[in-house]
Scaffold this active site. Sequence first.
Site, PDB file in Angstrom:
ATOM      1  CE  LYS A  87     -13.345  -3.569   2.503  1.00 13.87           C
ATOM      2  NZ  LYS A  87     -12.336  -3.269   3.021  1.00 13.87           N
ATOM      3  CE  LYS A  98      -4.305  -1.551   1.877  1.00 15.11           C
ATOM      4  NZ  LYS A  98      -5.276  -1.575   2.814  1.00 15.11           N
ATOM      5  CE  LYS A 100      -5.901  -7.760   0.177  1.00 15.70           C
ATOM      6  NZ  LYS A 100      -7.372  -7.646   0.286  1.00 15.70           N
TER       7      LYS A 100
END
Length: 332
Positions: A201, A116, A198
Site C-alpha cells: 500500500k 524499505k 509484493k
Amino acid sequence: MENEKKQTAYSAIQPSGTFTIGNYYGALKNWVTLQDEFDCIFCVANLHAITVPQVPAELRQRTYEAYALLLAMGIDPERSLVYVQSQVHQHAELSWILNNFTYMGELSRMTQYKDKSQKQGKNIRVGLFDYPVLMAADILLYQSDIVPIGADQKQHVEICRDIAERFNSTFSPTFTVPEPYFGTAGARIKSLQEPEKKMSKSDQNVNAFVSMLDDKDTMIRKFKRAVTDSLAQVKYDPENQPGVSNLLEIYSCAAGTTIEEAVAEFDGKGYGDFKLAVGETVADALMPVQDEFRRLLSDKKQLDEMMRDNSEKAAYIAEKTLRKVKRKVGLL
Ligand code: ATP
Ligand code: MG
C-alpha cells in the site's frame, strides 16, 4: 462465553496507505472468519507507520479510515478487540525492553528492512530497523497463540518467537510463544506493475496496487494496465508468467474459485477480456464494503468512542504482561 477460553489471535495493519487487495486477500479477509474460532485482537499499527515518512494530517485521517474499513469488512467489535496502537502506551514500553533481548545481526537479516531502507537513502530511520521488535512487543503483550499474517511477515513472527524464547529462558516462562498463521490461500498478492514484488500500500506507483477504496473505473483501469507477458495464454505459471499468474490468484480470491477453475474459465480468451473480468469481479466484491465504510466514517465521534473503549480494554491486558516483564528484568 468468556470462560470458554479460546486461543488468542493477534494481528495488526499499518495505516501507511489505504488497504490494498493484497492486504485484503492476503490477510484481512481471514481476520473476519477467525473471529468464529479465536479470541481476536486487531490493531491499527500507527506506531509502525511512522517508520517511513508520513504527513501528520494524512496519517491521522488514514488511521480513522483504517479503523472504519476494518469494521466495514466485518470485524465485529462485540466479539473482537480492535484498537489503535498509539492509544496503548505499553507497546512502546515493552518494545524498549525487548530491544535489549534482540541482536543487531538478527535485525539486519530482515527482508522488509533491506527493501524499505533502500528507499530512505542515507538517513535510514532507527525505527525502521527496529520495526520487528515493536511487532514482537505487540504480539507478546497479549500472550497471543497465533498471528495471522501474509507470507511477507513470516520472518518477523520468527524473530518474535526467538525473542520470546530468549526472554523466557533468561528468566522464567513469561510470554506465550506464538505461531504464525497463514490463510487458506496463503496468498501473496504481487504488484501489478512489477509482479516479482509484493503488492504494497505504500508503493510510490499507484498503478502497482489496487486500493480497497478505489472506485470501480479506477480498479478496472489499473487491471487493464497490469503488466503481463507476450505469451498470450492464460496459464498459471508464476515462474514464467508472474503477471498472469498473479491476476489468476486475485481472480480466484475475489470470485471464490480455485486457480484451476479460473484457468479453465479463461482458456482461449485474450488478455484484454481476462483483465476486464478480473477488474469487474474485484470491484463487485468490494463495493458493499465501500458503502459500509462511508457510513461508518461519517460519524467520527462514534469512531472515537469505540477507539477509546477498545484501547482501554487492550491496555488492561497489556499492562498485566508489562508488569510481569518489568518485575523479572528488575525495573522498579
Ligand atoms: P507497507 O507497504 O506500508 O508495509 P503493506 O501493504 O505491506 O504496507 P502491512 O500493514 O505492512 O501492509 O501488512 C498488513 C498485513 O497485510 C500483513 O499481515 C501482511 O502480511 C499482509 N500483506 C501485505 N502485503 C501483502 C501482499 N502483497 N499479499 C498478501 N498479504 C500481504
Ligand atoms: Mg508491510
